[in-house]
Design a protein around this motif. Structure first.
Motif, PDB file in Angstrom:
ATOM      1  N   ALA A  73       0.779  -1.330  -0.251  1.00 21.97           N
ATOM      2  CA  ALA A  73      -0.016  -0.076   0.141  1.00 21.97           C
ATOM      3  C   ALA A  73       0.857   1.395   0.290  1.00 21.97           C
ATOM      4  O   ALA A  73       1.945   1.249   0.624  1.00 21.97           O
ATOM      5  N   GLU A  74       0.409   2.335  -0.800  1.00 24.95           N
ATOM      6  CA  GLU A  74       0.970   3.358  -0.654  1.00 24.95           C
ATOM      7  C   GLU A  74       0.569   4.219   0.670  1.00 24.95           C
ATOM      8  O   GLU A  74      -0.664   4.592   0.975  1.00 24.95           O
ATOM      9  N   VAL A  75       1.521   4.656   1.244  1.00 28.10           N
ATOM     10  CA  VAL A  75       1.237   5.279   2.753  1.00 28.10           C
ATOM     11  C   VAL A  75       1.157   6.879   2.417  1.00 28.10           C
ATOM     12  O   VAL A  75       2.068   7.563   1.843  1.00 28.10           O
ATOM     13  N   LEU A  76       0.059   7.341   2.821  1.00 25.18           N
ATOM     14  CA  LEU A  76      -0.483   8.810   2.615  1.00 25.18           C
ATOM     15  C   LEU A  76      -0.945   9.082   4.118  1.00 25.18           C
ATOM     16  O   LEU A  76      -1.701   8.436   4.630  1.00 25.18           O
ATOM     17  N   ARG A  77      -0.500  10.279   4.516  1.00 26.58           N
ATOM     18  CA  ARG A  77      -0.890  11.005   5.942  1.00 26.58           C
ATOM     19  C   ARG A  77      -1.515  12.356   5.628  1.00 26.58           C
ATOM     20  O   ARG A  77      -0.877  13.049   5.027  1.00 26.58           O
ATOM     21  N   PHE A  78      -2.678  12.625   6.235  1.00 26.89           N
ATOM     22  CA  PHE A  78      -3.221  13.849   5.927  1.00 26.89           C
ATOM     23  C   PHE A  78      -3.555  14.709   7.405  1.00 26.89           C
ATOM     24  O   PHE A  78      -3.784  13.943   8.366  1.00 26.89           O
ATOM     25  N   PRO A  79      -3.517  15.728   7.410  1.00 27.17           N
ATOM     26  CA  PRO A  79      -4.148  16.522   8.514  1.00 27.17           C
ATOM     27  C   PRO A  79      -5.407  16.186   8.824  1.00 27.17           C
ATOM     28  O   PRO A  79      -6.273  15.712   8.242  1.00 27.17           O
ATOM     29  N   THR A 170      -3.717   0.478  -3.771  1.00 26.66           N
ATOM     30  CA  THR A 170      -4.236   0.359  -2.446  1.00 26.66           C
ATOM     31  C   THR A 170      -3.297   1.473  -1.519  1.00 26.66           C
ATOM     32  O   THR A 170      -2.127   1.857  -1.859  1.00 26.66           O
ATOM     33  N   VAL A 171      -4.185   2.136  -0.922  1.00 32.31           N
ATOM     34  CA  VAL A 171      -3.530   3.214   0.080  1.00 32.31           C
ATOM     35  C   VAL A 171      -3.846   3.086   1.660  1.00 32.31           C
ATOM     36  O   VAL A 171      -4.736   2.431   1.997  1.00 32.31           O
ATOM     37  N   ASP A 172      -2.731   3.273   2.189  1.00 35.73           N
ATOM     38  CA  ASP A 172      -2.704   3.348   3.950  1.00 35.73           C
ATOM     39  C   ASP A 172      -2.680   4.589   4.143  1.00 35.73           C
ATOM     40  O   ASP A 172      -1.939   5.383   4.078  1.00 35.73           O
ATOM     41  N   VAL A 173      -3.841   4.923   5.093  1.00 26.42           N
ATOM     42  CA  VAL A 173      -3.799   6.140   5.636  1.00 26.42           C
ATOM     43  C   VAL A 173      -4.216   6.070   6.987  1.00 26.42           C
ATOM     44  O   VAL A 173      -4.892   5.268   7.755  1.00 26.42           O
ATOM     45  N   PHE A 174      -3.842   7.211   7.835  1.00 24.59           N
ATOM     46  CA  PHE A 174      -4.244   7.284   9.207  1.00 24.59           C
ATOM     47  C   PHE A 174      -4.248   8.798   9.529  1.00 24.59           C
ATOM     48  O   PHE A 174      -3.630   9.555   9.328  1.00 24.59           O
TER      49      PHE A 174
END
Length: 346
Positions: A73-79, A170-174
């Protein structure tokens, strides 16, 4: 039994036998606050978190990362805020206007500032009594809103890249999320963290993904030593028309939840959710598969605070006294236990 949940339901039945219930919304919340695990801010559903609580969150987050390590998965993090334009396009307000949180700010001149301060002085002069919101008349909407679910910033981001690859994405987001539903139930926080894996691709790709994660989510909760069940569910759609939408969602089996008794035994809490959106987000943001057809999407969402609360609820407030197997899993060789569990599922 529906084939989507067959393996998970069997595991749930085994885990359910070990459960005992003796807490309520008020008493669990009070015990957590008295122990300093949660910090009372004076607003229902808004808490500070102790080092102990955050350590469990970190361990749980690490376990989820290992559980999805093979997903590439591509790891993406957002505020915890997103562009209002994207929020408007998402159609969230059609379904959940009561849960949305907008961000306002003072944007006036000196005269407006003076009026704000006058109103604020009147407001604070009442002390601890119920206060008015007159000073907020000087606030105007910004171009931001609070993020309602961790996956929402994903779709416009992916859409800007053009058509998906043959195997989708596929994306990994938190992220921290906000929903306006104040409650004394500690499992129903207004600001909370959500870890998600999001799948975009063909209907078969995303349905296979959801099935995989129903099984993996069940594996994780079993390793945590928690009782659970998986059930068909629907989102809390707003208004009279919401029941029709909810009934349709259930009829199409678009949403399943992993439920754990947290605050009360008769109202188990959804700690994980497994959602198939069909082409809803693909259509809104014109996300195309490699063959040009609209992309379908699915996601698995881990409620980080809720799952952590479940651990305190069932294993006690002293993490050093938790069952040895649970401690070994979270603070020991997490990797080997995840690997063994995944091998057993394959």
């Amino acid at each position: 039994m529906n084939t989507v949940t067959e393996h998970a339901a069997i595991a749930a039945a085994d885990a359910q036998q070990a459960s005992t219930y003796n807490a309520s919304d008020v008493t669990l919340r009070a015990r957590l606050i008295e122990a300093g695990i949660l910090i009372d801010t004076g607003e229902d559903g808004l808490y500070g978190r102790s080092q102990v609580f955050e350590d469990v969150i970190d361990r749980l987050n690490h376990a989820i990362t290992l559980l999805g390590a093979d997903q590439e998965a591509e790891v993406l993090r957002f505020p915890p805020a997103m562009r209002r334009h994207d929020f408007e396009d998402s159609e969230y307000l059609k379904s959940f206007p009561d849960l949305a949180g907008t961000i306002h700010s003072f944007q006036g001149n000196d005269r407006g500032h003076h009026r704000l301060l006058e109103a604020l002085e009147k407001t604070v002069s009442v002390g601890e009594e119920e206060r008015t919101d007159e000073w907020m008349d000087q606030q105007k909407p910004t171009r931001l809103v609070l993020t309602p679910a961790a996956c929402y910033p994903i779709y416009p981001t992916i859409a800007k890249r053009g058509a998906l690859a043959e195997d989708g994405a596929t994306v990994d987001v938190f992220a921290y999320c906000f929903r306006h539903e104040p409650s004394i139930d500690p499992g129903r926080m207004q600001m909370f963290r959500m870890r998600e894996y999001v799948r975009l691709g063909s209907p078969q790709q995303v349905m296979d993904f959801r099935q995989k994660w129903i099984e993996r989510g069940s594996l994780l909760v079993n390793l945590l030593g928690l009782p659970f069940e998986i059930d068909l569910a629907n989102d809390p759609f707003f208004g009279r028309g919401g029941k029709i939408v909810a009934d349709s969602q259930r009829a199409q089996q678009l949403k399943f939840e992993l439920l754990i008794p947290v605050a009360t035994p008769d109202r188990p809490t959804a700690c994980l959710s497994f959602n198939y959106h069909m082409e809803h987000f693909g259509e809104i943001w014109k996300i195309a598969q490699a063959n040009g057809e609209l992309a379908h999407t699915a996601c698995v969402g881990f409620g980080m605070e809720r799952t952590t609360l479940a651990l305190f609820r069932h294993h006690g407030l002293d993490v050093k006294a938790w069952p040895a197997e649970v401690r070994d899993f979270l603070w020991g060789d997490t990797h080997s236990r995840i690997s063994a569990g995944l091998e057993a599922l394959s």
